[in-house]
Design a protein around this motif. Structure first.
Motif, PDB file in Angstrom:
ATOM      1  N   GLN A 249       6.541   1.003  -8.503  1.00 25.12           N
ATOM      2  CA  GLN A 249       6.604   1.832  -6.658  1.00 25.12           C
ATOM      3  C   GLN A 249       5.694   1.589  -6.259  1.00 25.12           C
ATOM      4  OE1 GLN A 249       8.707   5.310  -8.203  1.00 25.12           O
ATOM      5  NE2 GLN A 249      10.627   4.052  -8.554  1.00 25.12           N
ATOM      6  N   VAL A 250       6.113   1.400  -5.025  1.00 22.91           N
ATOM      7  CA  VAL A 250       4.964   1.753  -3.657  1.00 22.91           C
ATOM      8  C   VAL A 250       5.247   2.523  -3.038  1.00 22.91           C
ATOM      9  CG1 VAL A 250       3.882   0.556  -2.248  1.00 22.91           C
ATOM     10  CG2 VAL A 250       4.692  -0.990  -3.631  1.00 22.91           C
ATOM     11  N   GLU A 251       3.980   3.697  -2.603  1.00 22.06           N
ATOM     12  CA  GLU A 251       4.072   4.681  -1.920  1.00 22.06           C
ATOM     13  C   GLU A 251       4.030   4.658  -0.508  1.00 22.06           C
ATOM     14  OE1 GLU A 251       4.127   9.617  -3.148  1.00 22.06           O
ATOM     15  OE2 GLU A 251       2.121   8.879  -2.875  1.00 22.06           O
ATOM     16  N   TYR A 252       4.097   4.809   0.123  1.00 22.35           N
ATOM     17  CA  TYR A 252       3.573   4.746   1.667  1.00 22.35           C
ATOM     18  C   TYR A 252       3.325   6.305   2.509  1.00 22.35           C
ATOM     19  CZ  TYR A 252       4.101  -0.698   1.848  1.00 22.35           C
ATOM     20  OH  TYR A 252       4.949  -1.745   1.394  1.00 22.35           O
ATOM     21  N   ALA A 253       2.012   6.460   3.399  1.00 19.46           N
ATOM     22  CA  ALA A 253       1.440   8.028   3.323  1.00 19.46           C
ATOM     23  C   ALA A 253       0.439   8.014   4.953  1.00 19.46           C
ATOM     24  CB  ALA A 253       1.011   8.821   2.237  1.00 19.46           C
ATOM     25  N   LEU A 254       0.932   8.953   6.257  1.00 21.38           N
ATOM     26  CA  LEU A 254       0.641   8.751   7.424  1.00 21.38           C
ATOM     27  C   LEU A 254      -0.946   9.036   6.491  1.00 21.38           C
ATOM     28  CD1 LEU A 254       2.234  10.476   9.537  1.00 21.38           C
ATOM     29  CD2 LEU A 254       1.719   8.750   9.193  1.00 21.38           C
ATOM     30  N   THR A 255      -1.995   8.132   7.713  1.00 22.60           N
ATOM     31  CA  THR A 255      -3.031   8.755   6.900  1.00 22.60           C
ATOM     32  C   THR A 255      -4.155   9.850   7.884  1.00 22.60           C
ATOM     33  OG1 THR A 255      -4.056   6.704   8.443  1.00 22.60           O
ATOM     34  CG2 THR A 255      -4.297   6.226   6.249  1.00 22.60           C
TER      35      THR A 255
ATOM     36  N   ILE B  32      -1.344   4.005   8.591  1.00 19.41           N
ATOM     37  CA  ILE B  32      -0.623   4.177   6.896  1.00 19.41           C
ATOM     38  C   ILE B  32      -1.359   3.718   5.798  1.00 19.41           C
ATOM     39  CG2 ILE B  32       1.182   4.965   7.787  1.00 19.41           C
ATOM     40  CD1 ILE B  32       2.576   2.391   6.566  1.00 19.41           C
ATOM     41  N   SER B  33      -1.143   4.885   4.889  1.00 19.12           N
ATOM     42  CA  SER B  33      -1.713   4.206   3.681  1.00 19.12           C
ATOM     43  C   SER B  33      -0.294   3.387   2.686  1.00 19.12           C
ATOM     44  CB  SER B  33      -2.296   4.806   2.922  1.00 19.12           C
ATOM     45  OG  SER B  33      -1.720   6.273   2.115  1.00 19.12           O
ATOM     46  N   ARG B  34      -1.223   1.887   1.456  1.00 23.29           N
ATOM     47  CA  ARG B  34      -0.098   1.630   0.509  1.00 23.29           C
ATOM     48  C   ARG B  34      -0.643   2.318  -1.024  1.00 23.29           C
ATOM     49  NH1 ARG B  34       0.559  -2.394  -2.397  1.00 23.29           N
ATOM     50  NH2 ARG B  34       2.596  -3.675  -2.042  1.00 23.29           N
ATOM     51  N   ARG B  35      -0.182   3.186  -1.287  1.00 21.91           N
ATOM     52  CA  ARG B  35      -0.958   2.993  -2.611  1.00 21.91           C
ATOM     53  C   ARG B  35       0.899   2.509  -3.973  1.00 21.91           C
ATOM     54  NH1 ARG B  35      -0.702   8.109  -6.371  1.00 21.91           N
ATOM     55  NH2 ARG B  35       0.218   9.167  -5.147  1.00 21.91           N
ATOM     56  N   VAL B  36      -0.280   1.613  -4.798  1.00 20.52           N
ATOM     57  CA  VAL B  36       1.199   1.470  -6.157  1.00 20.52           C
ATOM     58  C   VAL B  36       0.974   2.271  -6.932  1.00 20.52           C
ATOM     59  CG1 VAL B  36       1.353  -0.455  -7.455  1.00 20.52           C
ATOM     60  CG2 VAL B  36       1.036  -1.394  -5.482  1.00 20.52           C
ATOM     61  N   LEU B  37       2.314   2.881  -7.053  1.00 12.73           N
ATOM     62  CA  LEU B  37       2.158   3.807  -8.701  1.00 12.73           C
ATOM     63  C   LEU B  37       2.754   2.865  -9.772  1.00 12.73           C
ATOM     64  CD1 LEU B  37       4.720   5.922  -6.762  1.00 12.73           C
ATOM     65  CD2 LEU B  37       2.215   6.166  -6.696  1.00 12.73           C
ATOM     66  N   PRO B  38       1.807   3.053 -11.122  1.00 14.01           N
ATOM     67  CA  PRO B  38       1.992   2.427 -12.115  1.00 14.01           C
ATOM     68  C   PRO B  38       3.419   2.540 -12.936  1.00 14.01           C
ATOM     69  CG  PRO B  38       0.981   4.067 -12.833  1.00 14.01           C
ATOM     70  CD  PRO B  38       1.032   3.540 -11.113  1.00 14.01           C
ATOM     71  N   THR B  39       4.466   2.473 -12.540  1.00 19.13           N
ATOM     72  CA  THR B  39       5.586   2.819 -13.372  1.00 19.13           C
ATOM     73  C   THR B  39       5.847   1.145 -13.355  1.00 19.13           C
ATOM     74  OG1 THR B  39       7.001   3.048 -10.835  1.00 19.13           O
ATOM     75  CG2 THR B  39       6.138   4.919 -11.522  1.00 19.13           C
ATOM     76  N   ALA B  40       7.156   1.507 -14.438  1.00 22.23           N
ATOM     77  CA  ALA B  40       7.895   0.487 -15.347  1.00 22.23           C
ATOM     78  C   ALA B  40       8.153  -0.126 -13.952  1.00 22.23           C
ATOM     79  CB  ALA B  40       9.145   1.414 -15.686  1.00 22.23           C
TER      80      ALA B  40
ATOM     81  N   GLY C 145       6.024  13.181   4.770  1.00 20.05           N
ATOM     82  CA  GLY C 145       5.288  12.840   3.404  1.00 20.05           C
ATOM     83  C   GLY C 145       5.749  11.555   2.701  1.00 20.05           C
ATOM     84  N   PRO C 146       5.352  11.588   2.236  1.00 22.10           N
ATOM     85  CA  PRO C 146       5.093  10.148   1.657  1.00 22.10           C
ATOM     86  C   PRO C 146       6.084   9.251   0.820  1.00 22.10           C
ATOM     87  CG  PRO C 146       3.162  11.120   0.266  1.00 22.10           C
ATOM     88  CD  PRO C 146       4.114  12.448   1.200  1.00 22.10           C
ATOM     89  N   CYS C 147       6.573   8.556   0.881  1.00 21.97           N
ATOM     90  CA  CYS C 147       7.746   7.720   0.790  1.00 21.97           C
ATOM     91  C   CYS C 147       7.730   6.305   0.137  1.00 21.97           C
ATOM     92  CB  CYS C 147       8.781   7.617   2.249  1.00 21.97           C
ATOM     93  SG  CYS C 147      10.741   7.885   1.804  1.00 21.97           S
ATOM     94  N   ARG C 148       8.816   5.797  -0.462  1.00 21.03           N
ATOM     95  CA  ARG C 148       8.686   4.604  -1.171  1.00 21.03           C
ATOM     96  C   ARG C 148       9.634   3.607   0.135  1.00 21.03           C
ATOM     97  NH1 ARG C 148      11.687   4.170  -4.858  1.00 21.03           N
ATOM     98  NH2 ARG C 148      12.711   5.943  -4.844  1.00 21.03           N
ATOM     99  N   PHE C 149       9.199   1.996  -0.661  1.00 25.12           N
ATOM    100  CA  PHE C 149       9.798   1.380   0.262  1.00 25.12           C
ATOM    101  C   PHE C 149      10.956   1.393   0.515  1.00 25.12           C
ATOM    102  CE2 PHE C 149      11.632  -3.127   1.265  1.00 25.12           C
ATOM    103  CZ  PHE C 149      10.680  -3.422   2.203  1.00 25.12           C
ATOM    104  N   ASN C 150      12.003   1.572  -0.499  1.00 17.20           N
ATOM    105  CA  ASN C 150      13.414   1.809  -0.176  1.00 17.20           C
ATOM    106  C   ASN C 150      14.077   3.031   0.687  1.00 17.20           C
ATOM    107  OD1 ASN C 150      14.286  -1.474  -0.857  1.00 17.20           O
ATOM    108  ND2 ASN C 150      14.310  -0.926  -2.973  1.00 17.20           N
TER     109      ASN C 150
END
Lengths: 122, 122
Positions: free
Chosen positions: B78-84, B67-75, B35-40
């Motif tokens: 955060q960056v979420e990675y996921a398999l394409t 993989i895809s890289r998605r920047v979340l508009p959080t404070a 499943g998708p996961c963030r950097f840290n």
DNA sequence: TCTCATAGTTACCTTCAGGGAACCGCCACA
DNA sequence: TGTGGCGGTTCCCTGAAGGTAACTATGAGA
């Protein structure tokens, strides 16, 4: 890599990838899949491999039971290498992966070009 | 390796093996297949990986469209990675190879032990 | 106000895989 | 009596991979 070394010994696929991930091993298996071959013949046909790396690669493959080593009783003793059954089956598995590679290469190439052209990366 | 670099660009499977042959890439794909996961989060779960190597690995995988890289508009963004889809299919192919590995590991281990015990090698 | 987490980047340093070349014994051929 | 091919082994040295640590900006919470 320290962490890799630790993983080598509990992860079965790492055993395989340490061979499959090595260009010389793959090229050697590929060559031998066409039929048995002697040391210097391999050396001539595998473009760019050094004598040392061919020796090292062959010994690794032999150790893993992927190839057999047979000394011929000729005048200057020649050594013939050939894929074992296990080597044959690995060659087939590599063929599978190669199928994936061939199928997806155009897409990968395209994505790479696109990625490299992105202004925010440059 | 000079010769390898030359081969990289005409051999499609080398594109794949440069990813698959890399332990960190495989471990990362394995993690993201859950499943998708963030950097840290990835950093914490992939044992022993350095911050630098995780960044490098992720960029390679992203460049190849695995993989895809998605920047979340959080404070703190955060960056979420996921398999394409392509990443998923590579994960499946790796699974195939893993099948081979699991099936043949006992034999390989045995042959290695036998090889290492041979007096003429020592 | 100080500290922590978020996601990286950069510089520096170490290690080691692998290339190159020299060397080995042996035999054939010239 | 060289010279060359056979199948390696050994040495040295370099280049690249990868680890560590310091630095970035931003915002939340103590």
């Amino acid at each position: 890599m320290g962490a890799r070394r630790k993983l080598d010994y509990d992860c079965p696929i790492r055993d395989v990838l340490d061979r499959v991930g090595d260009a010389w091993s793959v090229l050697t298996i590929l060559e031998l899949s066409k039929g048995p071959c002697r040391f210097n013949a391999l050396r001539r046909v595998i473009d760019g491999i050094s004598q040392r790396m061919l020796a090292v690669t062959l010994r690794h493959l032999e150790r893993d039971g992927l190839i057999s080593r047979r000394v011929l009783p000729t005048a200057p003793p020649q050594v013939e290498y050939a894929l074992t059954d296990r080597g044959q089956s690995l060659h087939a598995a590599i063929g599978q992966l190669n199928g994936w590679a061939v199928e997806h290469q155009p897409g990968i190439r395209a994505d790479r070009a696109e990625y490299d052209a992105r202004p925010d990366v440059a």
